[in-house]
Design an enzyme around this catalytic site. Sequence first.
Site, PDB file in Angstrom:
ATOM      1  N   ARG A  17      -5.167  95.044  98.715  1.00 56.89           N
ATOM      2  CA  ARG A  17      -4.450  94.884  97.414  1.00 56.89           C
ATOM      3  C   ARG A  17      -4.966  95.761  96.209  1.00 56.89           C
ATOM      4  O   ARG A  17      -4.636  96.549  95.487  1.00 56.89           O
ATOM      5  CB  ARG A  17      -3.861  93.788  96.939  1.00 56.89           C
ATOM      6  CG  ARG A  17      -3.153  93.473  95.641  1.00 56.89           C
ATOM      7  CD  ARG A  17      -2.641  92.133  95.420  1.00 56.89           C
ATOM      8  NE  ARG A  17      -3.596  91.085  95.736  1.00 56.89           N
ATOM      9  CZ  ARG A  17      -3.314  89.589  96.162  1.00 56.89           C
ATOM     10  NH1 ARG A  17      -2.221  89.093  96.439  1.00 56.89           N
ATOM     11  NH2 ARG A  17      -4.373  88.994  96.235  1.00 56.89           N
ATOM     12  N   ASP A  76     -11.972  94.041 108.865  1.00 57.00           N
ATOM     13  CA  ASP A  76     -12.439  94.476 110.022  1.00 57.00           C
ATOM     14  C   ASP A  76     -11.436  94.041 111.188  1.00 57.00           C
ATOM     15  O   ASP A  76     -11.120  94.874 112.156  1.00 57.00           O
ATOM     16  CB  ASP A  76     -14.138  94.248 110.291  1.00 57.00           C
ATOM     17  CG  ASP A  76     -14.692  94.782 109.176  1.00 57.00           C
ATOM     18  OD1 ASP A  76     -14.378  95.851 108.569  1.00 57.00           O
ATOM     19  OD2 ASP A  76     -15.849  94.050 109.017  1.00 57.00           O
TER      20      ASP A  76
END
Length: 313
Positions: free
Chosen positions: A197, A264
């Site tokens: 975001r 990740d």
Amino acid sequence: MNALPLDAMARSRVLVVGDVMLDRYWFGEVERISPEAPVPVVRVARREDRLGGAANVARNVVALGGHATLIGLVGTDEAGGSISRLATEAGIQADLVADAENPTTLKLRVLGRQQQLLRVDFEQAPEPATLDDLDTRVAQQLAQHDVLVLSDYAKGALSRVQSMIAMARKAGVPVLVDPKGDDYTRYRGATLVTPNRAEMQEAVGRWTTESQLTERAQKLREELDLEALLVTRSEQGMTLFTAAGRSHVDAQAHEVFDVSGAGDTVLATLATMRAIGQPWNDAMRWANRAGGIVVGKLGTSIVTAAELAGVSQ
């Protein structure tokens, strides 16, 4: 959502390239304040090293049952040796460029009573000759893989990201990018870019409505010639933008303990799913579930295929 395709995942081959780093943790107890300065004194009781950055993406691919090859830069130092050892132990095929002139990127975190008190970063930009070696290895490895993942932490390994994307497009290998910074033109031609975001706001500015986000996201996707753009939005879930339109999935209802490395895990899950031909919407849903699991763990962690499938260990 359909059952997790475990057999197919075991055949996935993911090439991970990017900023490799070592996440080092010092765990201890805090019982007093230093007489030298108003800071806590941590009596270190335990030390732990974990693969970080691009190496953590590769580690998550393997944890999901896939095959991961890791290309990145390390120094000829103790931290670089730790990364090589941990990669081997995790089942990652490491093809690391060792640079005697620069140190391995290292993040040292000091924790007291499971709370992070301090982080110390060791890093240095790589030299052009080292980047030449990196490019050569990517060119050699591409054809043997289903997907190329570019994990950008702005440490310098992806300074020539455009040439890597061009190589992959020529080879017909999809490219998934975890971006950094506000200049997304460098990722033009990738298959998917996955900003969070805050990163999306850096790239297109703040939005006040969902329609405004959709308009800006689709414009960015078209400008960059992307097949898909996935915005990870923390407690608001994930939103996927493709030529077919907008698709959204709400966040999984898990207690958030530590967001370190969550991106990740999401990227690794997306890559593994796309490597076996899963549609974008299904890949997003599995990645969302994986992200919801990993934020409930301390530090840079992984999600296993069994956890993702909802099978008890």
